[in-house]
Design an enzyme around this catalytic site. Structure first.
Site, mmCIF file in Angstrom:
data_model
loop_
_atom_site.group_PDB
_atom_site.id
_atom_site.type_symbol
_atom_site.label_atom_id
_atom_site.label_comp_id
_atom_site.label_asym_id
_atom_site.label_seq_id
_atom_site.Cartn_x
_atom_site.Cartn_y
_atom_site.Cartn_z
ATOM 1 N N SER A 175 -4.708 -2.473 -5.253
ATOM 2 C CA SER A 175 -4.273 -1.238 -4.599
ATOM 3 C C SER A 175 -5.441 -0.736 -3.763
ATOM 4 O O SER A 175 -6.584 -1.143 -3.999
ATOM 5 C CB SER A 175 -3.935 -0.217 -5.686
ATOM 6 N N TYR B 257 -4.338 4.479 -13.536
ATOM 7 C CA TYR B 257 -3.869 3.506 -12.528
ATOM 8 C C TYR B 257 -5.069 3.025 -11.702
ATOM 9 O O TYR B 257 -5.253 1.838 -11.450
ATOM 10 C CB TYR B 257 -2.831 4.177 -11.635
HETATM 11 C C1 GCO Z 1 -0.590 7.625 -5.776
HETATM 12 C C2 GCO Z 1 0.127 6.379 -5.357
HETATM 13 C C3 GCO Z 1 -0.847 5.271 -5.015
HETATM 14 C C4 GCO Z 1 -0.046 4.130 -4.382
HETATM 15 C C5 GCO Z 1 -0.722 2.835 -4.320
HETATM 16 C C6 GCO Z 1 -1.649 2.682 -3.174
HETATM 17 O O1 GCO Z 1 -0.095 8.296 -6.692
HETATM 18 O O2 GCO Z 1 -1.645 7.904 -5.178
HETATM 19 O O3 GCO Z 1 1.002 5.936 -6.394
HETATM 20 O O4 GCO Z 1 -1.504 4.863 -6.199
HETATM 21 O O5 GCO Z 1 1.065 3.875 -5.189
HETATM 22 O O6 GCO Z 1 -1.382 2.569 -5.517
HETATM 23 O O7 GCO Z 1 -2.063 1.342 -3.198
#
Ligand code: GCO
Ligand code: CA
Length: 253
Positions: A144, A157
């Protein structure tokens, strides 16, 4: 065989019953691979398999929890029994959880890391052991822009995706000698189910458009070329890399 041909290759795409995973599955199948779809929800996975088979794609389905070591091992033992361990593994499965760390419990933290990062290790380890026996293979991890940059409310995440970048480099370190190429892509803000709440938030939508040099959200199909390139033999000397597909966001302040 052309450097741009996947016929006779088996590709396993984790988390591919919908979203970006399904997009990757369609593109790899379109380039000639037999694609093994994966998901946790058997009913939804079977629906996607039927839909793609009806469109003429060469697909099968393997429902298993990619974060469960025993389930992953059993799934790869089934691939062995069928005589078709994957030549290409796309570690795409992942979840998002938007919550400030001060309100985040350890169980939720662990669940995000297990689903987004440990799964890539577990599937990567099983796939690599077969690829070594076969003389090589391709591992494509889905990172990401958060493999490199953080923002508020998405710490687990972000940490997991940062780990995906470093796991990719670790895979290259340990497996390049066996003709395995492990690389990653780092999608930016793409128009997917996962980001729908953000797209619909006017303030966030305006921020993404202002912060992205391209001035817009990305379309899922704009990720397909990179995944297929990393699956082709044309990328055999690319290893341990992450390619950001983000409209320039990670390149500029
Ligand atoms: C957030 C998003 C991001 C995108 C993605 C970008 O909440 O900022 O979910 O995390 O999904 O990961 O690559
Ligand atoms: Ca950077």
């Amino acid at each position: 065989m052309s450097k741009f041909d996947l016929s006779r290759k088996i590709a396993l795409v984790t988390g591919s019953s919908r979203g970006l995973g399904k997009t990757f599955a369609e593109e790899l199948a379109g380039a000639g691979a037999h694609v093994v779809l994966n998901g946790f929800d058997t009913a939804r996975l079977e629906q996607t398999r039927e839909e793609m088979a009806a469109q003429g794609y060469d697909v099968s389905a393997a429902a298993f929890d990619v974060s469960d070591e025993a389930a992953v091992r059993a799934a790869f033992e089934r691939f062995d029994a069928e005589g078709r361990p994957p030549d290409i593994l796309v570690n795409n499965a992942g979840i998002q959880l938007r919550r400030p760390m001060l309100e985040l419990g350890a169980a939720d933290w662990q669940r995000v890391l297990d689903t987004n990062l440990t799964s890539a290790f577990l599937c990567g380890r099983e796939a690599a052991s077969r690829m070594i026996a076969k003389g090589g293979g391709k591992i494509i991890n889905i990172g990401s822009l958060m493999s490199d940059l953080a923002r508020v409310t998405v710490a687990p995440y972000t940490v997991a995706k940062g780990g995906v970048k470093m796991l990719t480099r670790s895979m290259a370190a340990e497996w390049a000698a066996f003709n395995i190429q492990a690389n990653a892509i780092g999608p930016g803000y793409m128009m997917t189910d996962m980001t729908r709440p953000l797209q619909e938030d006017t303030q966030f939508d305006n921020w993404v458009r202002g912060r992205t040099p391209a001035g817009r959200w990305g379309k899922p199909e704009e990720l397909q070329g990179a995944v297929v390139f990393l699956a082709f033999s044309a990328s055999d000397f690319v290893n341990g890399q992450i390619l950001y597909i983000d409209g320039g966001m990670t390149a500029v302040l």
